[in-house]
Design a protein around this motif. Structure first.
Motif, PDB file in Angstrom:
ATOM      1  N   ALA A 129      -6.395  79.998  58.287  1.00  0.00           N
ATOM      2  CA  ALA A 129      -4.999  80.397  58.150  1.00  0.00           C
ATOM      3  C   ALA A 129      -4.863  81.601  57.212  1.00  0.00           C
ATOM      4  O   ALA A 129      -4.086  82.529  57.479  1.00  0.00           O
ATOM      5  CB  ALA A 129      -4.166  79.227  57.632  1.00  0.00           C
ATOM      6  N   THR A 130      -5.627  81.598  56.130  1.00  0.00           N
ATOM      7  CA  THR A 130      -5.594  82.703  55.175  1.00  0.00           C
ATOM      8  C   THR A 130      -6.037  84.004  55.827  1.00  0.00           C
ATOM      9  O   THR A 130      -5.423  85.058  55.648  1.00  0.00           O
ATOM     10  CB  THR A 130      -6.505  82.401  53.971  1.00  0.00           C
ATOM     11  N   THR A 131      -7.126  83.941  56.586  1.00  0.00           N
ATOM     12  CA  THR A 131      -7.662  85.141  57.228  1.00  0.00           C
ATOM     13  C   THR A 131      -6.646  85.763  58.176  1.00  0.00           C
ATOM     14  O   THR A 131      -6.563  86.986  58.308  1.00  0.00           O
ATOM     15  CB  THR A 131      -8.955  84.798  57.987  1.00  0.00           C
ATOM     16  N   SER A 227     -12.624  82.751  51.607  1.00  0.00           N
ATOM     17  CA  SER A 227     -12.174  84.138  51.744  1.00  0.00           C
ATOM     18  C   SER A 227     -12.239  84.883  50.413  1.00  0.00           C
ATOM     19  O   SER A 227     -12.570  86.074  50.376  1.00  0.00           O
ATOM     20  CB  SER A 227     -10.750  84.191  52.304  1.00  0.00           C
ATOM     21  N   VAL A 228     -11.979  84.186  49.312  1.00  0.00           N
ATOM     22  CA  VAL A 228     -12.018  84.826  47.989  1.00  0.00           C
ATOM     23  C   VAL A 228     -13.441  85.247  47.631  1.00  0.00           C
ATOM     24  O   VAL A 228     -13.678  86.372  47.181  1.00  0.00           O
ATOM     25  CB  VAL A 228     -11.445  83.878  46.913  1.00  0.00           C
ATOM     26  N   PRO A 264     -13.374  88.384  56.432  1.00  0.00           N
ATOM     27  CA  PRO A 264     -14.263  87.315  56.913  1.00  0.00           C
ATOM     28  C   PRO A 264     -13.952  86.975  58.370  1.00  0.00           C
ATOM     29  O   PRO A 264     -12.789  86.935  58.771  1.00  0.00           O
ATOM     30  CB  PRO A 264     -13.904  86.130  55.995  1.00  0.00           C
ATOM     31  N   ASP A 265     -14.997  86.729  59.168  1.00  0.00           N
ATOM     32  CA  ASP A 265     -14.744  86.349  60.556  1.00  0.00           C
ATOM     33  C   ASP A 265     -15.524  85.110  60.999  1.00  0.00           C
ATOM     34  O   ASP A 265     -15.343  84.628  62.117  1.00  0.00           O
ATOM     35  CB  ASP A 265     -15.015  87.515  61.517  1.00  0.00           C
ATOM     36  N   VAL A 397     -13.823  87.122  40.380  1.00  0.00           N
ATOM     37  CA  VAL A 397     -13.666  88.548  40.717  1.00  0.00           C
ATOM     38  C   VAL A 397     -12.785  88.697  41.952  1.00  0.00           C
ATOM     39  O   VAL A 397     -11.859  89.514  41.988  1.00  0.00           O
ATOM     40  CB  VAL A 397     -15.041  89.217  40.947  1.00  0.00           C
ATOM     41  N   GLY A 398     -13.085  87.903  42.987  1.00  0.00           N
ATOM     42  CA  GLY A 398     -12.290  87.979  44.206  1.00  0.00           C
ATOM     43  C   GLY A 398     -10.831  87.650  43.966  1.00  0.00           C
ATOM     44  O   GLY A 398      -9.931  88.307  44.499  1.00  0.00           O
TER      45      GLY A 398
END
Length: 411
Positions: A129-131, A227-228, A264-265, A397-398
């Motif tokens: 969902a985030t991506t 994702s982060v 990201p995939d 960092v992310g």
């Protein structure tokens, strides 16, 4: 609403279909099933060219074909098969490769059991969902202002303070009480600067304790670590353009993420046993009576072939190491064997499930164990591995990078 296509075998009759739907709904997503007819199933199966005996796997292939051919247009894909079925594992990987090679749709693969519950799927669904919904944020290449990233992991809590695209402070402490550990880590990050909490423009949280920290510190960004971590890795490795693979062998679970132009995939996450995690290496260092920071150089000097492990189990693995030491084996060989064992397990359980795209960026606390990095490279046929600066702070960092530009908390 984000539409996630379910391409699976066995979810209906195993009883986990509702758990998958529950996990997706929690993050504002809807599970959809590509609609197809019997003739299309036979046609798709012939086109796909992979032999499968199960009719359910043939249906799975047809649903993947419907996505590639545009009959169904989801925002993301969740591919799931039963972990007990070897044939399904083969088809799952081929279907994942087929969708990735022919679309730009993010994909997650998962091997379920009949006891799989929604909460085990949350982070995967959240990452999908985030991506989809935060693509513009994930595409961000530079950090602006003064931002703080907090990562509450299973074993350690990290903090990173960034200002105008530079890391200016870091903190690291063992995870105990989530809030207290975050405050300690943040204090360390502030210590080398003239800044304090009131100066920060934005706070981003990630990791297992992200929601608890986010609520306590009124964070502008609360985001899952898949994702982060991917974003933090490609940022630090200067690989935001083109393709890359991120490997994070954590204290409790492992993550492998493929990235295309910073987005990201494909994600894989988990591990069957703690013997494939940093926890096993921590136990090994204690048994060898060396600090965990010494384990890597020790392993580099050893030969894992002289202390081969007969079990991947964290308990029996340690028992094998004890037996090797009792028989006169060297600490160096035992350290090398432990690193090689973790590397092999990560390969068999996760790295085989993706198409590795170079560069391979290894991050997380275990990336500082040089013997493990060397073992991963050897397991993958000598591939070069990037371990960027601040790799152990990757989630923080992310988070600090992604929260940049989301609004000034003092406005």
């Amino acid at each position: 609403m984000v539409k996630i296509a379910l391409v699976s075998c066995g979810t209906e009759y195993s009883g986990i279909q509702k758990e998958i739907e529950k996990a997706a709904n929690k993050f504002g997503a809807e599970i959809i099933l590509p609609e197809i007819d019997l003739d299309y199933i036979d046609e798709s199966y012939e086109k796909f060219g992979f032999s499968a005996q199960s009719s359910s796997l043939k249906l799975m292939i047809a649903r993947a074909m419907a996505i590639v051919e545009g009959r169904c247009k989801p925002d993301a894909v969740f591919i799931a098969t039963c972990f007990r079925c070897a044939e399904a594992a083969l088809v799952r990987n081929e279907v994942r490769r087929f969708i990735q090679n022919n679309t730009r749709i993010p994909v997650v693969t998962y091997s379920f059991t009949e006891r799989t519950k929604a909460d085990e799927l949350f982070i995967r669904m959240e990452a999908l969902a985030t991506t989809v919904t935060r693509r513009s944020i994930l595409a961000r290449e530079k950090q602006e202002g003064l931002t703080l990233g907090l990562d509450s992991g299973s074993t350690t809590t990290k903090a990173v303070l960034m200002e105008n695209n530079q890391v200016i402070g870091t903190g690291w402490t063992a995870t105990k009480d989530v809030i207290e550990s975050a405050q300690i880590a943040a204090s360390e990050a502030f210590a080398s600067t003239d800044y304090g909490w009131d100066d920060v423009d934005g706070i981003g949280t990630t990791g297992y304790g992200r929601f608890t920290m986010g609520q306590e510190f009124k964070a502008e960004l609360i985001q899952e670590e898949l994702s982060v971590n991917a974003k933090g890795a490609v940022y630090l490795a200067d690989s935001q353009k083109g393709e890359a693979t991120v490997l994070d062998i954590g204290g409790m679970d492992n993550k492998v993420i493929t990235v295309n132009n910073g987005i990201p995939d494909n994600f894989t996450m988990g591990g069957i046993c703690a013997g494939a995690s940093g926890r096993f290496l921590d136990m090994t260092s204690r048994r060898l009576d060396v600090d965990i920071t010494e384990l890597g150089p020790l392993a580099v000097r050893g030969d894992w072939r002289k202390a081969m492990l007969n079990s991947y189990c964290i308990v029996f693995g340690i028992q094998d190491l004890v037996t090797t030491l009792a028989a006169g084996g060297s600490k160096e060989d035992v350290a090398a064997a432990a690193c090689h064992s973790v590397s092999e397990q990560v390969y068999e359980q996760q790295l085989q499930e993706i198409d590795i795209r170079e560069p391979l960026i290894q991050v997380g606390g275990t990336s500082l164990i040089s013997g493990l990095v060397e073992a991963v490279s050897e397991t993958l046929g000598g591939i070069d591995i990037i371990v960027p600066e601040y790799s152990q702070h990757i989630g923080a960092v992310g988070a600090a990078l992604l929260v940049s530009g989301m609004g000034h908390r003092h406005d």
